[in-house]
Scaffold this motif. Structure first.
Motif, mmCIF file in Angstrom:
data_model
loop_
_atom_site.group_PDB
_atom_site.id
_atom_site.type_symbol
_atom_site.label_atom_id
_atom_site.label_comp_id
_atom_site.label_asym_id
_atom_site.label_seq_id
_atom_site.Cartn_x
_atom_site.Cartn_y
_atom_site.Cartn_z
ATOM 1 N N PHE A 72 0.834 -0.958 -0.090
ATOM 2 C CA PHE A 72 -0.159 0.152 -0.109
ATOM 3 C C PHE A 72 0.788 1.353 0.042
ATOM 4 C CE2 PHE A 72 -1.726 3.480 2.754
ATOM 5 C CZ PHE A 72 -2.779 3.989 1.986
ATOM 6 N N VAL A 73 1.654 1.387 0.868
ATOM 7 C CA VAL A 73 2.715 2.532 0.790
ATOM 8 C C VAL A 73 3.322 2.772 -0.257
ATOM 9 C CG1 VAL A 73 4.777 3.345 2.126
ATOM 10 C CG2 VAL A 73 2.983 2.303 3.584
ATOM 11 N N ALA A 74 3.782 1.760 -0.825
ATOM 12 C CA ALA A 74 4.824 1.828 -2.332
ATOM 13 C C ALA A 74 3.820 2.236 -3.426
ATOM 14 C CB ALA A 74 5.129 0.613 -2.710
ATOM 15 N N SER A 75 2.645 1.788 -3.480
ATOM 16 C CA SER A 75 1.760 2.261 -4.333
ATOM 17 C C SER A 75 1.273 3.703 -4.086
ATOM 18 C CB SER A 75 0.388 1.512 -4.469
ATOM 19 O OG SER A 75 0.668 -0.112 -4.799
ATOM 20 N N TRP A 76 1.028 4.123 -2.887
ATOM 21 C CA TRP A 76 0.667 5.349 -2.387
ATOM 22 C C TRP A 76 1.679 6.213 -2.746
ATOM 23 C CZ3 TRP A 76 2.133 9.649 -0.026
ATOM 24 C CH2 TRP A 76 1.140 10.479 0.478
ATOM 25 N N LEU A 77 2.925 6.259 -2.585
ATOM 26 C CA LEU A 77 4.125 7.052 -2.904
ATOM 27 C C LEU A 77 4.029 7.303 -4.432
ATOM 28 C CD1 LEU A 77 6.605 5.450 -0.566
ATOM 29 C CD2 LEU A 77 5.749 7.614 -0.236
ATOM 30 N N LEU A 78 3.859 6.207 -5.221
ATOM 31 C CA LEU A 78 3.975 6.501 -6.619
ATOM 32 C C LEU A 78 2.792 7.263 -6.946
ATOM 33 C CD1 LEU A 78 4.770 2.832 -7.913
ATOM 34 C CD2 LEU A 78 6.489 4.921 -8.130
ATOM 35 N N VAL A 79 1.653 7.006 -6.693
ATOM 36 C CA VAL A 79 0.442 7.756 -7.108
ATOM 37 C C VAL A 79 0.536 9.367 -6.482
ATOM 38 C CG1 VAL A 79 -2.010 8.154 -6.921
ATOM 39 C CG2 VAL A 79 -0.930 5.845 -7.305
ATOM 40 N N ALA A 80 0.929 9.503 -5.238
ATOM 41 C CA ALA A 80 0.868 10.888 -4.836
ATOM 42 C C ALA A 80 1.937 11.748 -5.275
ATOM 43 C CB ALA A 80 0.987 10.587 -3.105
ATOM 44 N N GLN A 81 3.122 11.073 -5.573
ATOM 45 C CA GLN A 81 4.002 11.880 -6.007
ATOM 46 C C GLN A 81 3.922 12.622 -7.374
ATOM 47 O OE1 GLN A 81 7.936 9.739 -6.265
ATOM 48 N NE2 GLN A 81 8.885 11.284 -7.560
ATOM 49 N N VAL A 82 3.114 12.225 -8.370
ATOM 50 C CA VAL A 82 2.737 13.007 -9.348
ATOM 51 C C VAL A 82 1.512 13.929 -9.283
ATOM 52 C CG1 VAL A 82 3.566 10.958 -10.874
ATOM 53 C CG2 VAL A 82 1.272 10.962 -10.257
ATOM 54 N N LYS A 83 0.988 13.718 -8.132
ATOM 55 C CA LYS A 83 -0.045 14.559 -7.681
ATOM 56 C C LYS A 83 0.142 15.794 -6.751
ATOM 57 C CE LYS A 83 -3.830 11.301 -9.089
ATOM 58 N NZ LYS A 83 -5.112 10.658 -8.841
ATOM 59 N N LEU A 84 1.425 15.714 -6.281
ATOM 60 C CA LEU A 84 1.747 16.695 -5.137
ATOM 61 C C LEU A 84 1.630 18.148 -5.331
ATOM 62 C CD1 LEU A 84 4.874 15.065 -3.835
ATOM 63 C CD2 LEU A 84 2.734 15.416 -2.239
ATOM 64 N N LEU A 85 1.322 18.492 -6.456
ATOM 65 C CA LEU A 85 1.248 19.899 -6.933
ATOM 66 C C LEU A 85 -0.294 20.340 -6.819
ATOM 67 C CD1 LEU A 85 3.716 20.519 -9.843
ATOM 68 C CD2 LEU A 85 3.807 21.452 -7.549
#
Length: 351
Positions: A279-292
């Motif tokens: 879950f954490v690995a998937s969350w980091l990948l998805v969140a990173q591109v949406k941080l802005l």
């Protein structure tokens, strides 16, 4: 009015009532009762209740002259002092409130919330009225301990009569108000088990479906998944079956999560101590591109959660720092304090 405002405690209010009550109009009576409630403390309960009893006949005489604001304030005052009015006073006052309810503004409603009815009338409420009353408290953001205690006591006996929507709404309300009452949760679970097939997806999302979440979770959309884990966190419930099912369903739908969903879900996971590597690995990948797309609170919550979970992912942290630079002017003092705490945990330099 100046003399009433000048009174510093129950003793001076009592003296004023003794000497001047024959001169009081409806404004004076409402102000006096409001001042008594504000001066009320646990150690002077008897004295406050006695003074309210003295003022109640005056209030009844002029109730028809009162505006919605005075009626709401007296309802609040009587509710706060508690346990002092007979049934005739209660009936008369609730009738007056009904007549003037259209004049109540949000603050008037917040002040009254039927605090009076909470102490006297709640045992007479049916299932729908009980569910509606807690929903009203949650929507108004009022966490009044006497009201909640009375509500829990009244609801406990009638939970089997609650319909699916009433069960769902009442648990959502409890979560919103931060009510963590184990007997209530236990009784709610038993009642919900009988009605669970009647719950729709939204009701299940609102109520956390402690019993049937693992069956229905795959049907949930991103918003419902994020809301459900948030509800678990607010209630302080760490149900392993629910969490396992939630993680399985969320893994597939994480790319559909928006900034708010992502921030809330990792905050909830960190608060509940969920350290699931996939879950954490998937969350980091998805969140990173949406941080802005994250607002200041989303950024704060996400870094707090990352630190709480001990995640040291350099690509994510780099992207977070860039996004935070953009939002720097809108971070408030609380955001900054939490970011500094998280940065310290992660050995980051944030300036």
């Amino acid at each position: 009015m100046g003399m009433i405002k000048a009174c510093e405690g129950l003793a001076s209010l009592k003296e004023l009532a003794f000497s001047c009550s024959h001169l009081f109009n409806y404004i004076h009576v409402a102000a006096m009762m409001n001042r008594v409630a504000k001066a009320y403390r646990g150690h002077n309960a008897a004295e406050a209740q006695h003074l309210m009893l003295q003022l109640s006949p005056l209030a009844l005489k002029c109730v028809d002259d009162m505006e919605g604001r005075q009626i709401a304030n007296i309802l609040w005052a009587v509710g706060k002092v508690g346990g002092i009015m007979d049934e005739s006073f209660v009936s008369k006052w609730l009738q007056a409130a009904k007549m003037k309810m259209s004049e109540f503004n949000a603050q008037n409603l917040a002040n009254s919330l039927w605090l009076l009815a909470a102490h006297v009338k709640l045992p007479e409420f049916n299932a729908q009225e009980l569910a509606n009353s807690l929903w009203a408290a949650a929507k108004l953001g009022i966490r009044d301990e006497p009201f909640i205690s009375s509500w829990l006591l009244a609801a406990q006996a009638k939970l089997p009569e609650f319909k699916a929507q009433e069960l769902a709404n009442s648990l959502w309300s409890a979560a919103t108000l931060g009510i963590r009452d184990e007997p209530f949760i236990s009784s709610w679970s038993l009642a919900a088990k009988m009605k669970m097939p009647l719950f729709n997806a939204q009701e299940l999302a609102n109520s956390l479906w402690l019993l049937a979440a693992h069956v229905k979770l795959p049907e949930f959309n991103a918003q419902e998944l994020a809301n459900s884990l948030w509800a678990a966190t607010r209630l302080g419930i760490r149900d392993e079956l629910f969490i396992s099912s939630w993680l399985l369903a969320t893994q597939v739908k994480l790319p559909e999560f928006n900034a708010q969903n992502l921030a809330n879900s990792l905050w909830a996971a960190a608060t509940l101590g969920i350290r699931d590597k996939p879950f954490v690995a998937s969350w980091l990948l998805v969140a990173q591109v949406k941080l802005l797309e994250f607002n200041a609170q989303n950024l704060t919550n996400s870094l707090w959660a990352v630190a709480k979970l001990g995640i040291r992912d350099k690509p994510f942290i780099s992207s977070w720092l860039l996004a935070a630079q953009v939002k720097l002017p809108v971070f408030n003092a609380q955001n900054i304090a939490e970011i500094r705490w998280a940065a310290d945990k992660l050995d980051l330099e944030v300036g």
